[in-house]
Design a protein around this motif. Structure first.
Motif, PDB file in Angstrom:
ATOM      1  N   CYS A 125       0.847  -1.190   0.000  1.00 53.52           N
ATOM      2  CA  CYS A 125       0.000   0.000   0.000  1.00 53.52           C
ATOM      3  C   CYS A 125       0.885   1.243   0.000  1.00 53.52           C
ATOM      4  CB  CYS A 125      -0.904   0.004   1.231  1.00 53.52           C
ATOM      5  SG  CYS A 125      -2.041   1.394   1.243  1.00 53.52           S
ATOM      6  N   ILE A 127      -0.057   4.241   0.825  1.00 48.72           N
ATOM      7  CA  ILE A 127      -0.494   5.271   1.781  1.00 48.72           C
ATOM      8  C   ILE A 127       0.405   5.306   3.018  1.00 48.72           C
ATOM      9  CG2 ILE A 127      -2.460   6.101   3.161  1.00 48.72           C
ATOM     10  CD1 ILE A 127      -2.899   6.286   0.103  1.00 48.72           C
ATOM     11  N   GLN A 128       0.923   4.164   3.405  1.00 42.30           N
ATOM     12  CA  GLN A 128       1.906   4.050   4.489  1.00 42.30           C
ATOM     13  C   GLN A 128       1.445   4.625   5.824  1.00 42.30           C
ATOM     14  OE1 GLN A 128       5.645   5.487   2.690  1.00 42.30           O
ATOM     15  NE2 GLN A 128       5.993   3.324   2.234  1.00 42.30           N
ATOM     16  N   CYS A 129       0.269   4.220   6.243  1.00 42.57           N
ATOM     17  CA  CYS A 129      -0.189   4.608   7.583  1.00 42.57           C
ATOM     18  C   CYS A 129       0.802   4.041   8.600  1.00 42.57           C
ATOM     19  CB  CYS A 129      -1.585   4.061   7.843  1.00 42.57           C
ATOM     20  SG  CYS A 129      -2.788   4.711   6.684  1.00 42.57           S
ATOM     21  N   CYS A 132       0.210   0.522  10.357  1.00 45.55           N
ATOM     22  CA  CYS A 132      -0.311  -0.565   9.526  1.00 45.55           C
ATOM     23  C   CYS A 132       0.811  -1.361   8.888  1.00 45.55           C
ATOM     24  CB  CYS A 132      -1.216   0.027   8.447  1.00 45.55           C
ATOM     25  SG  CYS A 132      -1.655  -1.169   7.181  1.00 45.55           S
ATOM     26  N   SER A 134       0.696  -3.275   6.317  1.00 42.56           N
ATOM     27  CA  SER A 134       0.693  -3.173   4.839  1.00 42.56           C
ATOM     28  C   SER A 134       1.476  -1.967   4.379  1.00 42.56           C
ATOM     29  CB  SER A 134      -0.730  -3.028   4.301  1.00 42.56           C
ATOM     30  OG  SER A 134      -1.442  -4.188   4.522  1.00 42.56           O
ATOM     31  N   GLY A 135       1.341  -0.895   5.164  1.00 42.46           N
ATOM     32  CA  GLY A 135       2.021   0.346   4.800  1.00 42.46           C
ATOM     33  C   GLY A 135       3.530   0.237   4.953  1.00 42.46           C
ATOM     34  N   GLY A 170      -8.950  -4.749   3.490  1.00 47.20           N
ATOM     35  CA  GLY A 170      -7.719  -5.525   3.620  1.00 47.20           C
ATOM     36  C   GLY A 170      -6.531  -4.698   3.155  1.00 47.20           C
ATOM     37  N   GLY A 172      -4.109  -2.554   1.114  1.00 45.54           N
ATOM     38  CA  GLY A 172      -4.253  -1.613   0.003  1.00 45.54           C
ATOM     39  C   GLY A 172      -5.306  -0.552   0.240  1.00 45.54           C
ATOM     40  N   GLU A 173      -5.202   0.519  -0.528  1.00 41.63           N
ATOM     41  CA  GLU A 173      -6.180   1.615  -0.490  1.00 41.63           C
ATOM     42  C   GLU A 173      -7.074   1.438  -1.725  1.00 41.63           C
ATOM     43  OE1 GLU A 173      -7.404   4.737   1.032  1.00 41.63           O
ATOM     44  OE2 GLU A 173      -8.604   4.348  -0.754  1.00 41.63           O
ATOM     45  N   SER A 206      -8.667   5.705   3.145  1.00 40.97           N
ATOM     46  CA  SER A 206      -7.865   6.500   4.073  1.00 40.97           C
ATOM     47  C   SER A 206      -8.156   7.986   3.899  1.00 40.97           C
ATOM     48  CB  SER A 206      -6.379   6.242   3.812  1.00 40.97           C
ATOM     49  OG  SER A 206      -6.072   6.559   2.462  1.00 40.97           O
ATOM     50  N   CYS A 347      -4.020  -5.445   9.649  1.00 40.10           N
ATOM     51  CA  CYS A 347      -4.001  -5.261   8.201  1.00 40.10           C
ATOM     52  C   CYS A 347      -2.605  -5.485   7.612  1.00 40.10           C
ATOM     53  CB  CYS A 347      -4.496  -3.847   7.988  1.00 40.10           C
ATOM     54  SG  CYS A 347      -4.369  -3.172   6.386  1.00 40.10           S
TER      55      CYS A 347
END
Ligand code: SF4
Length: 359
Positions: A125, A127-129, A132, A134-135, A170, A172-173, A206, A347
Motif C-alpha cells: 500500500c 499510503i503508508q499509515c 499498519c 501493509s504500509g 484488507g 491496500g487503499e 484512508s 491489516c
C-alpha cells in the motif's frame, strides 16, 4: 492472459461469440463463476466439452491459487493467504458472527449474523499509515478486479459458508486502485454477478478526497462508505495517515458533507485508538465537531500493536471510557474488537510475516 473472474457480461459475450457460440452460453458462464463460484473448468457441467476446451485456450478461469489458512481462537476470524499467478501473496479475512439478526446496519455487519469477507485491493500500500503492516511493506502492484472478487469466491468455497457481506478493508487503499475497485464492486452487487445487496458491501478509504466524490457518484451511492479518521487533529492525523498532508481534514470533511447533504449518503468513520496518542479529551471534542453534523457512525478499534510502530493498545477500560465520552456527546459509536489479535491479523501483517520468512 485474462481471467473469467473479473470479466463483465459484454466481455464474456464477445468471448463466446468469438467461438461461434450463442449468447446464452455467456449467461451460463457468468452463473458458473459468480453464482456457483467454480474454481476449475471441469466443475462446469452444462457446457459442451469442446467449448470448454476452446475457451480454456483463450482465457484463464481463475487468477489466484490457494495459500495458507490461519484461524484465531474459536469464533474469531480466519485469515487466508492467496498466491497470484505472478507469485505474490495477498490476504483476506473471514469474520463469522453468530447473531442472525436481519439488521443491515454497519454495526450489525461488525456485530453479527453474517459471514464477512475482508478483501485486499493492492499488493502492499502506498499510503503508508504509521500503524499498519501493509504500509510498511513494499508496494508491488494493484490487484485486478478478478483477483479482488475471487477472494470472496474462494473463501466461500473453502469454508462452505454463504458469504453475506464484503468489506474492502484488507491490504491496500481501494480508491488508489480506482478502476479495479469500481469494477469489483459492480461484479459483487449486480444481479448477473454475485448479487450481494449493495448495503452489504463497504468500501473503506484512508481519505483520498477527490476520489471519494468520484467513487460515490460512480456507484450512485449504493455501497457503504467508510473513512479512516484516526484523529481529528491535522498534525496527529498526518503522523498516522500521511495522505492527510495532501488532503487535510478540512477538505476531507467538506467532501463528506457534500456526500451526506447533497447525495444523502451515510458515512462511517473508522478510528484506531492508540494509547496516549489519539485518545485525549481534545480528540473527543474534535471527533464530535466532525461527526455530529454528518450524523456519522464511528467504529472505534483498539490498536493492534506491530513491531514497526511501538505504541500501546488502550486498556479495555480506556477504550470503553473513550467510547462513553463520544456517546455522551450524542454520537453513534461502536467499540469493535481488533480483528484477530491472536493471528497477527492487523491489516497486512500476515503477508509481511510471510515475506520475512521467505526473504
Ligand atoms: S491502513 Fe489501509 S490505507 Fe493505511 S497503509 Fe494500511 S492498507 Fe494502506
Amino acid at each position: 492472459m485474462k481471467t473469467l473472474y473479473g470479466s463483465i457480461p459484454d466481455e464474456i459475450e464477445s468471448l463466446v461469440a468469438g467461438q461461434g457460440l450463442p449468447k446464452y452460453r455467456a449467461v451460463q458462464l457468468l452463473d458458473w463463476i459468480y453464482k456457483k463460484n467454480v474454481l476449475a473448468w471441469d466443475e462446469i457441467r452444462n457446457l459442451p466439452k469442446e467449448m470448454i476446451q476452446k475457451l480454456s485456450g483463450e482465457i484463464r478461469l481463475t487468477a489466484l491459487e490457494p495459500g495458507e489458512e490461519k484461524k484465531a481462537v474459536a469464533g474469531g476470524p480466519t485469515k487466508f493467504l492467496f498466491k497470484t499467478a505472478d507469485g505474490h501473496f495477498l490476504e483476506s479475512v473471514l469474520i463469522s458472527r453468530q447473531d442472525s439478526s436481519d439488521d443491515e446496519s454497519e454495526e450489525a455487519v461488525v456485530r453479527g449474523g453474517r459471514e464477512t469477507v475482508c478483501v485486499s485491493t493492492q499488493l502492499g500500500c502506498k499510503i503508508q499509515c504509521a500503524f499498519c503492516a501493509s504500509g510498511q511493506g513494499k508496494f508491488t502492484r494493484n490487484l485486478t478486479a478478478g483477483e479482488i472478487v475471487e477472494q470472496v469466491a474462494r473463501i466461500g468455497r473453502v469454508t462452505g459458508k454463504k458469504i453475506t457481506n464484503v468489506v474492502f478493508m484488507g491490504m491496500g487503499e481501494p480508491l488508489d486502485n480506482f478502476d479495479a475497485t469500481l469494477r469489483a464492486v459492480h461484479i459483487l452487487i449486480e444481479p448477473w454477478g454475485f448479487a450481494f445487496g449493495a448495503r452489504r458491501v463497504t468500501v473503506s478509504t484512508s481519505g483520498i478526497t477527490p476520489k471519494i466524490l468520484e467513487f460515490v457518484k460512480a456507484v450512485d451511492g449504493r455501497v457503504r462508505l467508510s473513512v479512516s479518521l484516526h484523529s481529528s487533529i491535522d498534525e496527529v492525523r498526518s503522523s498516522l495517515v500521511p495522505i492527510n498532508r495532501r488532503y487535510p481534514l478540512k477538505d476531507l470533511v467538506s467532501a463528506l458533507r457534500k456526500i451526506n447533504q447533497d447525495l444523502k449518503r451515510d458515512i462511517t468513520f473508522e478510528y484506531t485508538l492508540i494509547a496516549d496518542l489519539n485518545d485525549s479529551e481534545e480528540e473527543v471534542e474534535g471527533i464530535s465537531i466532525i461527526a455530529k453534523p454528518l450524523r456519522a457512525k464511528i467504529n472505534v478499534i483498539p490498536y493492534n500493536p506491530i513491531a514497526e510502530f511501538p505504541h500501546k493498545a488502550p486498556t479495555p477500560e480506556a477504550a470503553e471510557r473513550f467510547c462513553e465520552q463520544l456517546k455522551r456527546r450524542g454520537l453513534h459509536v461502536t467499540l469493535r474488537q481488533t480483528v484477530g489479535r491472536d493471528i497477527d491479523a492487523a491489516c497486512g501483517q500476515l503477508r509481511l510475516d510471510r515475506a520475512r520468512r521467505t526473504a
